[in-house]
Design a protein around this motif. Sequence first.
Motif, PDB file in Angstrom:
ATOM      1  N   ASP A 155       0.730  -1.270  -0.148  1.00 53.27           N
ATOM      2  CA  ASP A 155       0.001   0.003   0.017  1.00 53.27           C
ATOM      3  C   ASP A 155       0.786   1.202   0.007  1.00 53.27           C
ATOM      4  OD1 ASP A 155      -2.453  -1.180  -0.122  1.00 53.27           O
ATOM      5  OD2 ASP A 155      -2.592  -1.833   1.845  1.00 53.27           O
ATOM      6  N   ARG A 156       1.966   1.141  -0.666  1.00 54.44           N
ATOM      7  CA  ARG A 156       2.937   2.259  -0.730  1.00 54.44           C
ATOM      8  C   ARG A 156       2.666   2.790  -2.244  1.00 54.44           C
ATOM      9  NH1 ARG A 156       6.812  -1.722   0.923  1.00 54.44           N
ATOM     10  NH2 ARG A 156       7.781  -0.924   3.016  1.00 54.44           N
ATOM     11  N   THR A 157       2.769   4.166  -2.320  1.00 50.60           N
ATOM     12  CA  THR A 157       2.905   4.882  -3.649  1.00 50.60           C
ATOM     13  C   THR A 157       4.189   4.571  -4.371  1.00 50.60           C
ATOM     14  OG1 THR A 157       3.867   6.955  -2.929  1.00 50.60           O
ATOM     15  CG2 THR A 157       1.631   6.661  -2.905  1.00 50.60           C
ATOM     16  N   ILE A 158       4.625   4.846  -5.364  1.00 50.23           N
ATOM     17  CA  ILE A 158       5.989   4.721  -6.073  1.00 50.23           C
ATOM     18  C   ILE A 158       6.826   5.246  -5.168  1.00 50.23           C
ATOM     19  CG2 ILE A 158       7.040   4.817  -8.369  1.00 50.23           C
ATOM     20  CD1 ILE A 158       4.391   3.984  -9.673  1.00 50.23           C
ATOM     21  N   ASP A 159       6.636   6.756  -5.247  1.00 51.08           N
ATOM     22  CA  ASP A 159       7.406   7.725  -4.768  1.00 51.08           C
ATOM     23  C   ASP A 159       7.816   7.060  -3.270  1.00 51.08           C
ATOM     24  OD1 ASP A 159       7.493   9.199  -6.732  1.00 51.08           O
ATOM     25  OD2 ASP A 159       6.011  10.595  -5.780  1.00 51.08           O
ATOM     26  N   LYS A 160       7.086   6.534  -2.510  1.00 51.14           N
ATOM     27  CA  LYS A 160       7.351   5.965  -1.123  1.00 51.14           C
ATOM     28  C   LYS A 160       8.184   4.754  -1.202  1.00 51.14           C
ATOM     29  CE  LYS A 160       6.826   5.525   3.506  1.00 51.14           C
ATOM     30  NZ  LYS A 160       8.062   6.017   4.155  1.00 51.14           N
ATOM     31  N   ALA A 161       7.839   3.682  -2.219  1.00 55.34           N
ATOM     32  CA  ALA A 161       8.652   2.614  -2.413  1.00 55.34           C
ATOM     33  C   ALA A 161      10.026   2.816  -2.744  1.00 55.34           C
ATOM     34  CB  ALA A 161       7.878   1.808  -3.290  1.00 55.34           C
ATOM     35  N   ILE A 162      10.220   3.926  -3.650  1.00 56.30           N
ATOM     36  CA  ILE A 162      11.553   4.157  -4.063  1.00 56.30           C
ATOM     37  C   ILE A 162      12.318   4.911  -2.834  1.00 56.30           C
ATOM     38  CG2 ILE A 162      13.022   5.932  -5.408  1.00 56.30           C
ATOM     39  CD1 ILE A 162      10.837   5.529  -7.568  1.00 56.30           C
ATOM     40  N   ALA A 163      11.603   5.566  -2.220  1.00 54.27           N
ATOM     41  CA  ALA A 163      12.342   6.308  -0.777  1.00 54.27           C
ATOM     42  C   ALA A 163      12.687   5.276   0.102  1.00 54.27           C
ATOM     43  CB  ALA A 163      11.426   7.126  -0.378  1.00 54.27           C
ATOM     44  N   ASP A 164      11.796   4.236   0.186  1.00 49.46           N
ATOM     45  CA  ASP A 164      12.152   3.254   1.287  1.00 49.46           C
ATOM     46  C   ASP A 164      13.094   2.055   0.525  1.00 49.46           C
ATOM     47  OD1 ASP A 164      10.266   4.257   2.753  1.00 49.46           O
ATOM     48  OD2 ASP A 164       8.610   2.879   2.295  1.00 49.46           O
ATOM     49  N   GLY A 165      13.666   2.456  -0.508  1.00 47.23           N
ATOM     50  CA  GLY A 165      14.649   1.441  -1.065  1.00 47.23           C
ATOM     51  C   GLY A 165      14.028   0.037  -1.649  1.00 47.23           C
ATOM     52  N   ILE A 166      12.827   0.073  -2.146  1.00 43.55           N
ATOM     53  CA  ILE A 166      12.403  -1.076  -2.738  1.00 43.55           C
ATOM     54  C   ILE A 166      12.843  -1.206  -4.378  1.00 43.55           C
ATOM     55  CG2 ILE A 166       9.982  -2.301  -3.562  1.00 43.55           C
ATOM     56  CD1 ILE A 166      10.302  -2.019  -0.611  1.00 43.55           C
ATOM     57  N   ASP A 167      13.162  -2.308  -4.759  1.00 41.45           N
ATOM     58  CA  ASP A 167      13.839  -2.523  -5.927  1.00 41.45           C
ATOM     59  C   ASP A 167      12.830  -2.089  -7.031  1.00 41.45           C
ATOM     60  OD1 ASP A 167      16.001  -3.678  -7.743  1.00 41.45           O
ATOM     61  OD2 ASP A 167      14.451  -5.077  -8.274  1.00 41.45           O
ATOM     62  N   THR A 168      13.461  -1.259  -8.080  1.00 39.11           N
ATOM     63  CA  THR A 168      12.672  -0.639  -9.319  1.00 39.11           C
ATOM     64  C   THR A 168      11.934  -1.930  -9.925  1.00 39.11           C
ATOM     65  OG1 THR A 168      14.661  -0.579 -10.598  1.00 39.11           O
ATOM     66  CG2 THR A 168      13.674   1.579  -9.305  1.00 39.11           C
ATOM     67  N   ALA A 169      12.518  -2.951 -10.066  1.00 39.98           N
ATOM     68  CA  ALA A 169      12.080  -4.156 -10.642  1.00 39.98           C
ATOM     69  C   ALA A 169      10.839  -4.541 -10.013  1.00 39.98           C
ATOM     70  CB  ALA A 169      12.970  -5.213 -10.888  1.00 39.98           C
ATOM     71  N   THR A 170      10.810  -4.707  -8.841  1.00 40.57           N
ATOM     72  CA  THR A 170       9.749  -5.191  -7.936  1.00 40.57           C
ATOM     73  C   THR A 170       8.428  -3.974  -8.018  1.00 40.57           C
ATOM     74  OG1 THR A 170      11.212  -6.359  -6.297  1.00 40.57           O
ATOM     75  CG2 THR A 170       8.798  -5.502  -5.466  1.00 40.57           C
ATOM     76  N   ILE A 171       8.988  -2.662  -8.000  1.00 39.42           N
ATOM     77  CA  ILE A 171       7.809  -1.758  -8.371  1.00 39.42           C
ATOM     78  C   ILE A 171       7.302  -1.901  -9.632  1.00 39.42           C
ATOM     79  CG2 ILE A 171       7.590   0.815  -8.358  1.00 39.42           C
ATOM     80  CD1 ILE A 171      10.078   1.116  -6.609  1.00 39.42           C
ATOM     81  N   TRP A 172       8.236  -2.051 -10.600  1.00 37.42           N
ATOM     82  CA  TRP A 172       7.416  -2.236 -12.080  1.00 37.42           C
ATOM     83  C   TRP A 172       6.499  -3.278 -12.086  1.00 37.42           C
ATOM     84  CZ3 TRP A 172       6.307   0.833 -15.633  1.00 37.42           C
ATOM     85  CH2 TRP A 172       6.087   0.235 -16.865  1.00 37.42           C
TER      86      TRP A 172
END
Length: 66
Positions: free
Chosen positions: A33-50
Amino acid sequence: MRLTDFWARLEESFGPVYARSIAADHSFAGLGDRTIDKAIADGIDTATIWRAVVAAYPDRVPSRLR
């Protein structure tokens, strides 16, 4: 996936303005339930976000970008 590649894919799929809106405003279940911006800030891998974006918007992401 590099961050620049992630943004390029998002902008190609949604257009530059809508991509930034999605990144800031849409919470993704696949990201806890994070936004993309929050996920990036939290260090989530961009492939996971994609993958979370593709799962949430399967009809908007061209098959060649999945």
